[in-house]
Design a protein around this motif. Structure first.
Motif, PDB file in Angstrom:
ATOM      1  N   ALA A  21     -14.149  44.301 -12.730  1.00  0.00           N
ATOM      2  CA  ALA A  21     -12.758  43.871 -12.919  1.00  0.00           C
ATOM      3  C   ALA A  21     -12.716  42.457 -13.497  1.00  0.00           C
ATOM      4  O   ALA A  21     -11.959  42.183 -14.426  1.00  0.00           O
ATOM      5  CB  ALA A  21     -11.996  43.946 -11.601  1.00  0.00           C
ATOM      6  N   ARG A  22     -13.547  41.594 -12.963  1.00  0.00           N
ATOM      7  CA  ARG A  22     -13.564  40.213 -13.461  1.00  0.00           C
ATOM      8  C   ARG A  22     -14.100  40.139 -14.893  1.00  0.00           C
ATOM      9  O   ARG A  22     -13.583  39.397 -15.728  1.00  0.00           O
ATOM     10  CB  ARG A  22     -14.366  39.340 -12.526  1.00  0.00           C
ATOM     11  N   LEU A  23     -15.160  40.894 -15.185  1.00  0.00           N
ATOM     12  CA  LEU A  23     -15.715  40.895 -16.545  1.00  0.00           C
ATOM     13  C   LEU A  23     -14.717  41.449 -17.549  1.00  0.00           C
ATOM     14  O   LEU A  23     -14.558  40.906 -18.645  1.00  0.00           O
ATOM     15  CB  LEU A  23     -17.016  41.702 -16.590  1.00  0.00           C
TER      16      LEU A  23
ATOM     17  N   TRP B 260      -3.927  41.112 -16.281  1.00  0.00           N
ATOM     18  CA  TRP B 260      -3.701  41.897 -15.073  1.00  0.00           C
ATOM     19  C   TRP B 260      -2.195  42.075 -14.954  1.00  0.00           C
ATOM     20  O   TRP B 260      -1.477  41.127 -14.619  1.00  0.00           O
ATOM     21  CB  TRP B 260      -4.268  41.175 -13.847  1.00  0.00           C
ATOM     22  N   PRO B 261      -1.676  43.277 -15.232  1.00  0.00           N
ATOM     23  CA  PRO B 261      -0.224  43.458 -15.302  1.00  0.00           C
ATOM     24  C   PRO B 261       0.494  43.436 -13.953  1.00  0.00           C
ATOM     25  O   PRO B 261       1.704  43.249 -13.917  1.00  0.00           O
ATOM     26  CB  PRO B 261      -0.066  44.816 -15.983  1.00  0.00           C
ATOM     27  N   LEU B 262      -0.237  43.629 -12.847  1.00  0.00           N
ATOM     28  CA  LEU B 262       0.374  43.569 -11.522  1.00  0.00           C
ATOM     29  C   LEU B 262      -0.675  43.093 -10.532  1.00  0.00           C
ATOM     30  O   LEU B 262      -1.676  43.795 -10.293  1.00  0.00           O
ATOM     31  CB  LEU B 262       0.931  44.936 -11.099  1.00  0.00           C
ATOM     32  N   ALA B 263      -0.464  41.896 -10.012  1.00  0.00           N
ATOM     33  CA  ALA B 263      -1.418  41.308  -9.068  1.00  0.00           C
ATOM     34  C   ALA B 263      -1.673  42.245  -7.895  1.00  0.00           C
ATOM     35  O   ALA B 263      -0.753  42.895  -7.405  1.00  0.00           O
ATOM     36  CB  ALA B 263      -0.876  39.970  -8.563  1.00  0.00           C
ATOM     37  N   ARG B 264      -2.945  42.330  -7.506  1.00  0.00           N
ATOM     38  CA  ARG B 264      -3.415  43.078  -6.333  1.00  0.00           C
ATOM     39  C   ARG B 264      -3.460  44.602  -6.536  1.00  0.00           C
ATOM     40  O   ARG B 264      -3.809  45.328  -5.620  1.00  0.00           O
ATOM     41  CB  ARG B 264      -2.592  42.757  -5.080  1.00  0.00           C
ATOM     42  N   PHE B 265      -3.117  45.097  -7.734  1.00  0.00           N
ATOM     43  CA  PHE B 265      -3.153  46.544  -7.992  1.00  0.00           C
ATOM     44  C   PHE B 265      -4.585  47.033  -7.772  1.00  0.00           C
ATOM     45  O   PHE B 265      -5.518  46.611  -8.448  1.00  0.00           O
ATOM     46  CB  PHE B 265      -2.710  46.850  -9.427  1.00  0.00           C
ATOM     47  N   GLY B 266      -4.763  47.927  -6.808  1.00  0.00           N
ATOM     48  CA  GLY B 266      -6.072  48.506  -6.526  1.00  0.00           C
ATOM     49  C   GLY B 266      -7.037  47.553  -5.852  1.00  0.00           C
ATOM     50  O   GLY B 266      -8.199  47.895  -5.651  1.00  0.00           O
TER      51      GLY B 266
ATOM     52  N   ASP C 141      -7.813  45.219  -0.797  1.00  0.00           N
ATOM     53  CA  ASP C 141      -8.868  45.043   0.206  1.00  0.00           C
ATOM     54  C   ASP C 141      -9.983  44.103  -0.259  1.00  0.00           C
ATOM     55  O   ASP C 141     -11.058  44.073   0.314  1.00  0.00           O
ATOM     56  CB  ASP C 141      -9.451  46.396   0.606  1.00  0.00           C
ATOM     57  N   CYS C 142      -9.728  43.323  -1.325  1.00  0.00           N
ATOM     58  CA  CYS C 142     -10.735  42.385  -1.832  1.00  0.00           C
ATOM     59  C   CYS C 142     -10.029  41.173  -2.428  1.00  0.00           C
ATOM     60  O   CYS C 142      -8.811  41.106  -2.413  1.00  0.00           O
ATOM     61  CB  CYS C 142     -11.645  43.068  -2.860  1.00  0.00           C
ATOM     62  N   ASP C 143     -10.790  40.245  -2.971  1.00  0.00           N
ATOM     63  CA  ASP C 143     -10.163  39.046  -3.535  1.00  0.00           C
ATOM     64  C   ASP C 143     -10.066  39.066  -5.058  1.00  0.00           C
ATOM     65  O   ASP C 143      -9.842  38.033  -5.681  1.00  0.00           O
ATOM     66  CB  ASP C 143     -10.877  37.780  -3.050  1.00  0.00           C
ATOM     67  N   CYS C 144     -10.199  40.238  -5.662  1.00  0.00           N
ATOM     68  CA  CYS C 144     -10.030  40.367  -7.113  1.00  0.00           C
ATOM     69  C   CYS C 144      -8.553  40.172  -7.471  1.00  0.00           C
ATOM     70  O   CYS C 144      -7.677  40.539  -6.685  1.00  0.00           O
ATOM     71  CB  CYS C 144     -10.458  41.754  -7.584  1.00  0.00           C
ATOM     72  N   PRO C 145      -8.261  39.652  -8.677  1.00  0.00           N
ATOM     73  CA  PRO C 145      -6.859  39.543  -9.112  1.00  0.00           C
ATOM     74  C   PRO C 145      -6.183  40.914  -9.126  1.00  0.00           C
ATOM     75  O   PRO C 145      -5.025  41.048  -8.752  1.00  0.00           O
ATOM     76  CB  PRO C 145      -6.951  38.965 -10.519  1.00  0.00           C
TER      77      PRO C 145
END
Length: 153
Positions: free
Chosen positions: A92-94, A103-109, A112-116
Protein backbone atom coordinates in the motif's frame (compact mmCIF):
# COMPACT_ATOMS: atom_id res chain seq x y z
CA UNK A 1 -10.05 -26.40 -9.94
CA UNK A 2 -8.64 -23.39 -8.18
CA UNK A 3 -5.63 -23.52 -5.92
CA UNK A 4 -5.95 -22.60 -2.25
CA UNK A 5 -2.46 -21.08 -2.09
CA UNK A 6 -2.12 -18.13 0.23
CA UNK A 7 -0.61 -14.75 -0.52
CA UNK A 8 -1.17 -11.08 -1.21
CA UNK A 9 -3.31 -9.60 -3.98
CA UNK A 10 -4.27 -6.41 -5.78
CA UNK A 11 -7.82 -6.01 -7.05
CA UNK A 12 -8.18 -3.72 -10.07
CA UNK A 13 -11.43 -1.75 -9.92
CA UNK A 14 -12.88 0.45 -12.64
CA UNK A 15 -15.62 2.81 -11.37
CA UNK A 16 -18.80 2.63 -13.43
CA UNK A 17 -19.96 6.14 -12.47
CA UNK A 18 -18.80 9.29 -10.68
CA UNK A 19 -20.13 10.51 -7.39
CA UNK A 20 -20.40 9.64 -3.71
CA UNK A 21 -20.56 6.08 -2.36
CA UNK A 22 -21.18 5.30 1.31
CA UNK A 23 -18.62 2.83 2.64
CA UNK A 24 -20.37 1.44 5.71
CA UNK A 25 -19.56 3.45 8.83
CA UNK A 26 -16.21 4.57 7.37
CA UNK A 27 -17.68 7.45 5.40
CA UNK A 28 -18.16 8.66 1.85
CA UNK A 29 -15.84 7.74 -1.02
CA UNK A 30 -16.16 9.98 -4.06
CA UNK A 31 -15.67 8.14 -7.34
CA UNK A 32 -14.05 10.57 -9.76
CA UNK A 33 -12.01 9.29 -12.68
CA UNK A 34 -9.02 7.01 -12.78
CA UNK A 35 -8.83 3.44 -11.60
CA UNK A 36 -8.67 1.97 -8.14
CA UNK A 37 -6.38 -0.69 -6.69
CA UNK A 38 -7.23 -2.50 -3.48
CA UNK A 39 -4.44 -4.30 -1.60
CA UNK A 40 -5.26 -7.31 0.54
CA UNK A 41 -3.94 -10.53 1.94
CA UNK A 42 -5.36 -14.02 1.77
CA UNK A 43 -3.47 -15.98 4.39
CA UNK A 44 -6.38 -17.96 5.83
CA UNK A 45 -8.58 -20.84 4.63
CA UNK A 46 -9.33 -20.79 0.91
CA UNK A 47 -6.41 -18.46 0.24
CA UNK A 48 -6.09 -16.36 -2.88
CA UNK A 49 -8.69 -18.24 -4.88
CA UNK A 50 -11.48 -17.72 -2.36
CA UNK A 51 -10.63 -14.09 -1.71
CA UNK A 52 -10.40 -13.17 -5.40
CA UNK A 53 -13.70 -14.95 -6.06
CA UNK A 54 -15.31 -13.00 -3.22
CA UNK A 55 -14.06 -9.66 -4.51
CA UNK A 56 -15.07 -10.57 -8.06
CA UNK A 57 -18.76 -10.53 -7.15
CA UNK A 58 -21.09 -8.33 -5.16
CA UNK A 59 -21.62 -9.41 -1.55
CA UNK A 60 -25.19 -10.05 -0.44
CA UNK A 61 -24.32 -8.67 3.00
CA UNK A 62 -21.34 -6.31 2.94
CA UNK A 63 -18.66 -7.09 5.51
CA UNK A 64 -15.39 -5.54 4.28
CA UNK A 65 -15.02 -1.96 3.07
CA UNK A 66 -14.51 -3.29 -0.45
CA UNK A 67 -17.89 -5.04 -0.33
CA UNK A 68 -19.56 -1.61 -0.16
CA UNK A 69 -17.59 -0.34 -3.17
CA UNK A 70 -18.00 -3.40 -5.41
CA UNK A 71 -21.53 -2.63 -6.72
CA UNK A 72 -20.14 0.61 -8.17
CA UNK A 73 -17.10 -0.84 -9.96
CA UNK A 74 -16.19 -3.41 -12.56
CA UNK A 75 -13.44 -5.87 -11.58
CA UNK A 76 -11.42 -7.02 -14.58
CA UNK A 77 -9.17 -9.14 -12.36
CA UNK A 78 -6.51 -9.40 -9.67
CA UNK A 79 -2.75 -9.58 -9.46
CA UNK A 80 -1.55 -12.20 -7.00
CA UNK A 81 1.73 -13.12 -5.33
CA UNK A 82 1.91 -16.38 -3.43
CA UNK A 83 3.62 -16.69 -0.08
CA UNK A 84 2.98 -16.42 3.64
CA UNK A 85 4.69 -13.05 4.11
CA UNK A 86 2.31 -10.27 5.16
CA UNK A 87 2.99 -7.82 2.31
CA UNK A 88 -0.16 -5.71 2.01
CA UNK A 89 1.07 -2.88 4.27
CA UNK A 90 4.36 -2.44 2.40
CA UNK A 91 2.53 -2.70 -0.93
CA UNK A 92 0.00 0.00 0.00
CA UNK A 93 2.79 2.40 0.87
CA UNK A 94 4.81 1.57 -2.26
CA UNK A 95 1.79 2.01 -4.52
CA UNK A 96 1.26 5.40 -2.92
CA UNK A 97 4.60 6.51 -4.41
CA UNK A 98 3.40 6.05 -8.00
CA UNK A 99 2.99 9.31 -9.95
CA UNK A 100 -0.54 10.63 -9.50
CA UNK A 101 -1.45 8.03 -6.83
CA UNK A 102 -3.76 9.06 -4.01
CA UNK A 103 -5.72 7.51 -1.16
CA UNK A 104 -9.33 8.49 -1.93
CA UNK A 105 -10.70 7.60 1.53
CA UNK A 106 -8.54 7.45 4.64
CA UNK A 107 -8.51 4.11 6.48
CA UNK A 108 -10.27 2.20 3.64
CA UNK A 109 -9.33 -1.44 4.23
CA UNK A 110 -6.80 -0.44 6.87
CA UNK A 111 -8.78 0.06 10.05
CA UNK A 112 -6.63 -2.61 11.74
CA UNK A 113 -3.22 -1.12 10.85
CA UNK A 114 -1.46 2.23 10.54
CA UNK A 115 -1.52 2.43 6.73
CA UNK A 116 -3.18 5.54 5.22
CA UNK A 117 -5.49 3.14 3.32
CA UNK A 118 -5.40 -0.07 1.29
CA UNK A 119 -7.34 1.53 -1.58
CA UNK A 120 -5.51 3.77 -4.02
CA UNK A 121 -6.66 5.85 -6.96
CA UNK A 122 -4.35 5.88 -9.97
CA UNK A 123 -4.64 7.90 -13.13
CA UNK A 124 -3.50 4.85 -15.06
CA UNK A 125 -2.85 1.30 -13.89
CA UNK A 126 0.77 0.20 -14.45
CA UNK A 127 1.62 -2.92 -16.43
CA UNK A 128 2.24 -6.16 -14.54
CA UNK A 129 6.04 -5.97 -15.03
CA UNK A 130 6.16 -2.43 -13.60
CA UNK A 131 4.04 -3.42 -10.61
CA UNK A 132 6.23 -6.48 -9.99
CA UNK A 133 9.36 -4.33 -10.07
CA UNK A 134 7.88 -1.74 -7.69
CA UNK A 135 6.61 -4.35 -5.24
CA UNK A 136 9.71 -6.57 -5.49
CA UNK A 137 7.85 -9.79 -6.16
CA UNK A 138 6.60 -11.60 -9.28
CA UNK A 139 2.91 -10.91 -9.82
CA UNK A 140 0.52 -13.04 -11.82
CA UNK A 141 -2.56 -11.46 -13.44
CA UNK A 142 -5.81 -13.38 -13.10
CA UNK A 143 -8.79 -12.27 -15.17
CA UNK A 144 -12.22 -12.28 -13.56
CA UNK A 145 -13.86 -14.31 -16.32
CA UNK A 146 -15.55 -17.38 -14.96
CA UNK A 147 -15.28 -15.89 -11.44
CA UNK A 148 -11.54 -16.68 -11.31
CA UNK A 149 -12.14 -20.36 -12.02
CA UNK A 150 -8.92 -20.53 -14.05
CA UNK A 151 -6.61 -19.42 -11.28
CA UNK A 152 -3.68 -21.81 -11.72
CA UNK A 153 -0.26 -20.22 -12.06
Amino acid sequence: MMSDDRGTYLVRLIPEHSGPVRIGRLGILTLAGGELLYVGSALGPGGLAARCRHHGREAARPHWHLDYLRPHCRVPGCWVARGLARREHVWARLLGTLPGASWPLARFGSSDCDCPAHLLRLEQTPETAALSALLGVPLVWRMARGRFEEFEA
